[in-house]
Design a protein around this motif. Structure first.
Motif, short mmCIF file in Angstrom:
data_model
loop_
_atom_site.label_atom_id
_atom_site.label_comp_id
_atom_site.label_asym_id
_atom_site.label_seq_id
_atom_site.Cartn_x
_atom_site.Cartn_y
_atom_site.Cartn_z
N ALA A 59 0.80 -1.17 -0.12
CA ALA A 59 0.00 -0.20 0.00
C ALA A 59 0.80 1.49 0.18
N GLN A 60 1.94 1.30 -0.39
CA GLN A 60 2.91 2.33 -0.87
C GLN A 60 2.67 2.85 -2.41
N LEU A 61 1.31 3.11 -2.61
CA LEU A 61 0.73 3.53 -3.76
C LEU A 61 1.70 4.74 -4.57
N GLY A 62 2.21 5.61 -3.85
CA GLY A 62 2.74 6.91 -4.25
C GLY A 62 4.11 6.36 -4.84
N ARG A 63 4.95 5.37 -4.12
CA ARG A 63 6.12 4.82 -4.54
C ARG A 63 5.78 3.83 -5.83
N ALA A 64 4.94 3.20 -5.82
CA ALA A 64 4.46 2.25 -6.77
C ALA A 64 4.23 2.97 -8.07
N GLU A 65 3.82 4.01 -7.95
CA GLU A 65 3.50 4.86 -9.24
C GLU A 65 4.76 5.25 -9.98
N SER A 66 5.38 5.88 -8.84
CA SER A 66 6.61 6.44 -9.36
C SER A 66 7.56 5.45 -9.95
N GLU A 67 7.79 4.49 -9.41
CA GLU A 67 8.82 3.43 -10.04
C GLU A 67 7.83 2.87 -11.52
N LEU A 68 6.60 2.78 -11.77
CA LEU A 68 6.05 2.49 -12.87
C LEU A 68 6.00 3.37 -13.82
N ARG A 69 5.88 4.83 -13.39
CA ARG A 69 6.26 5.77 -14.39
C ARG A 69 7.54 5.77 -15.05
N ALA A 70 8.49 5.68 -14.14
CA ALA A 70 9.96 5.46 -14.73
C ALA A 70 9.97 4.42 -15.58
N ILE A 71 9.29 3.31 -15.45
CA ILE A 71 9.47 2.17 -16.45
C ILE A 71 8.99 2.58 -17.65
N VAL A 72 7.67 3.03 -17.82
CA VAL A 72 6.87 3.15 -19.01
C VAL A 72 7.24 4.33 -19.77
N GLU A 73 8.15 5.43 -19.13
CA GLU A 73 8.74 6.49 -19.64
C GLU A 73 9.88 5.93 -20.49
N ARG A 74 10.65 4.91 -20.08
CA ARG A 74 11.70 4.35 -20.70
C ARG A 74 11.56 3.15 -21.75
N ASP A 75 10.29 2.55 -21.31
CA ASP A 75 9.90 1.45 -22.36
C ASP A 75 8.24 1.43 -22.32
N PRO A 76 7.84 2.56 -23.22
CA PRO A 76 6.15 2.83 -23.31
C PRO A 76 5.35 1.55 -23.64
N VAL A 77 5.84 0.42 -24.17
CA VAL A 77 5.15 -0.61 -24.61
C VAL A 77 5.32 -1.88 -23.50
N GLU A 78 5.89 -1.48 -22.39
CA GLU A 78 5.91 -2.49 -21.39
C GLU A 78 4.36 -2.76 -20.76
N HIS A 79 3.87 -3.77 -21.13
CA HIS A 79 2.33 -3.80 -20.99
C HIS A 79 1.99 -4.30 -19.65
N TYR A 80 2.93 -4.83 -18.83
CA TYR A 80 2.76 -5.20 -17.54
C TYR A 80 2.88 -3.88 -16.73
N ALA A 81 3.95 -3.21 -17.14
CA ALA A 81 4.09 -1.93 -16.21
C ALA A 81 2.83 -0.93 -16.43
N ARG A 82 2.17 -0.96 -17.47
CA ARG A 82 1.08 -0.01 -17.92
C ARG A 82 -0.07 -0.80 -17.15
N LEU A 83 -0.36 -2.05 -16.79
CA LEU A 83 -1.37 -2.52 -16.26
C LEU A 83 -1.15 -2.27 -14.85
N MET A 84 0.02 -2.47 -14.35
CA MET A 84 0.00 -2.07 -12.82
C MET A 84 0.04 -0.46 -12.46
N LEU A 85 0.33 0.23 -13.36
CA LEU A 85 0.32 1.78 -13.25
C LEU A 85 -1.27 2.11 -13.30
N GLY A 86 -2.12 1.46 -14.14
CA GLY A 86 -3.37 1.65 -14.11
C GLY A 86 -3.90 1.22 -12.91
N ARG A 87 -3.79 -0.08 -12.56
CA ARG A 87 -4.35 -0.59 -11.35
C ARG A 87 -4.05 0.15 -10.10
N THR A 88 -2.72 0.78 -10.00
CA THR A 88 -2.32 1.66 -8.94
C THR A 88 -3.01 2.81 -8.87
#
Length: 115
Positions: A59-88
């Motif tokens: 439940a550290q959602l702000g931190r999760a969001e930051s990490e996920l945004r860093a992933i999708v910024e570097r790799d916009p087609v990383e589908h699992y990171a997109r899914l996790m970002l949406g869920r977060t």
């Protein structure tokens, strides 16, 4: 707080330790190990994604969001990171922000609605 145990060993040993913590549902422990790994190898997606998942499950959602945004910024087609970002974002009641990420994750995974 003493973090010696969490930072001890090679990258591979710490990766294994983080996975053990995660599998045991000790998400905070996994995050402690993974934060150091991500610092050392920020370009690797695996540790950062597992760190985001550990943050999400603890439940550290702000931190999760930051990490996920860093992933999708570097790799916009990383589908699992997109899914996790949406869920977060959904879990933070930010549904309008979540929707584009969830739709894109579905498309990248090949999940198209049947008509």
């Amino acid at each position: 707080m003493d973090t010696t145990y969490y930072d001890q060993g090679t990258l591979a040993e710490r990766w294994d330790r983080a996975q053990l913590f995660f599998d045991a549902k000790d998400y905070a422990g996994a995050a402690r190990v993974l934060a150091g790994l991500v610092e050392e190898v920020p370009e690797q997606t695996g540790p950062r994604l597992l760190l985001a998942r550990a943050y999400y499950h603890s439940a550290q959602l702000g931190r999760a969001e930051s990490e996920l945004r860093a992933i999708v910024e570097r790799d916009p087609v990383e589908h699992y990171a997109r899914l996790m970002l949406g869920r977060t974002l959904q879990r933070q009641a930010r549904h309008d922000e979540a929707e584009p990420h969830l739709r894109l994750a579905s498309a990248l995974a090949g999940d198209f609605p049947q008509e």
